[in-house]
Motif scaffolding. Structure first.
Motif, PDB file in Angstrom:
ATOM      1  N   ASP A  80      31.014  91.011  36.063  1.00  0.00           N
ATOM      2  CA  ASP A  80      32.187  90.533  35.334  1.00  0.00           C
ATOM      3  C   ASP A  80      33.391  90.320  36.246  1.00  0.00           C
ATOM      4  O   ASP A  80      34.296  89.570  35.908  1.00  0.00           O
ATOM      5  CB  ASP A  80      32.527  91.447  34.159  1.00  0.00           C
ATOM      6  CG  ASP A  80      32.800  92.875  34.564  1.00  0.00           C
ATOM      7  OD1 ASP A  80      32.319  93.294  35.632  1.00  0.00           O
ATOM      8  OD2 ASP A  80      33.474  93.583  33.800  1.00  0.00           O
TER       9      ASP A  80
ATOM     10  N   ASN B 289      34.688  85.839  37.145  1.00  0.00           N
ATOM     11  CA  ASN B 289      35.891  85.884  36.325  1.00  0.00           C
ATOM     12  C   ASN B 289      36.950  84.972  36.930  1.00  0.00           C
ATOM     13  O   ASN B 289      37.979  85.426  37.403  1.00  0.00           O
ATOM     14  CB  ASN B 289      36.396  87.325  36.222  1.00  0.00           C
ATOM     15  CG  ASN B 289      37.543  87.443  35.239  1.00  0.00           C
ATOM     16  OD1 ASN B 289      37.795  86.559  34.454  1.00  0.00           O
ATOM     17  ND2 ASN B 289      38.231  88.558  35.312  1.00  0.00           N
TER      18      ASN B 289
ATOM     19  N   LEU C 211      31.395  84.405  33.437  1.00  0.00           N
ATOM     20  CA  LEU C 211      30.293  85.150  32.825  1.00  0.00           C
ATOM     21  C   LEU C 211      30.270  84.831  31.346  1.00  0.00           C
ATOM     22  O   LEU C 211      31.282  84.938  30.662  1.00  0.00           O
ATOM     23  CB  LEU C 211      30.478  86.653  33.040  1.00  0.00           C
ATOM     24  CG  LEU C 211      29.454  87.546  32.369  1.00  0.00           C
ATOM     25  CD1 LEU C 211      28.068  87.322  32.978  1.00  0.00           C
ATOM     26  CD2 LEU C 211      29.848  89.003  32.506  1.00  0.00           C
TER      27      LEU C 211
END
Length: 112
Positions: free
Chosen positions: A98, A102, A108
């Motif tokens: 994540d 990002n 994601l």
């Protein structure tokens, strides 16, 4: 037992903006991302399927164990915005997926 889903460990669906151009920029170092480009290249090379077509999104969802009713609006919106959905493998624990995915180029979407 009946009704058990097949569980894929370390498999994720990511969205890559302008897929072909992004992969080319990753290979030649023409893009800046928060983590080393090898991390992104390794992740993209591990792909098992991808789609950037609204007509193939149902098949892609089925292949990845998702119901179209759960994901249709979000996934269709990503494709319309110019993203390609890619099923990839990511085994590293640091940095977490994540954090790696990002940014505006690679996002994601979900775990498979």
């Amino acid at each position: 037992m009946f009704g058990k889903k097949k569980v894929f460990k370390d498999r994720y669906i990511i969205a890559v903006k302008d897929y072909e151009a992004t992969v080319e920029k990753l290979k030649n170092g023409g893009i800046t991302l928060p983590y080393p480009r090898e991390t992104y290249l390794e992740m993209i090379e591990s792909q098992s399927s991808k789609t950037d077509n609204l007509k193939q999104i149902r098949k892609f969802a089925r292949e990845n164990g998702k119901r179209m009713s759960e994901v249709s609006h979000y996934w269709e919106g990503l494709i319309v915005d110019g993203y390609t959905l890619v099923n990839v493998e990511y085994k590293e624990t640091i940095p977490a997926i994540d954090h790696v995915c990002n940014n505006e180029t690679i996002k994601l979407v979900c775990a498979v």
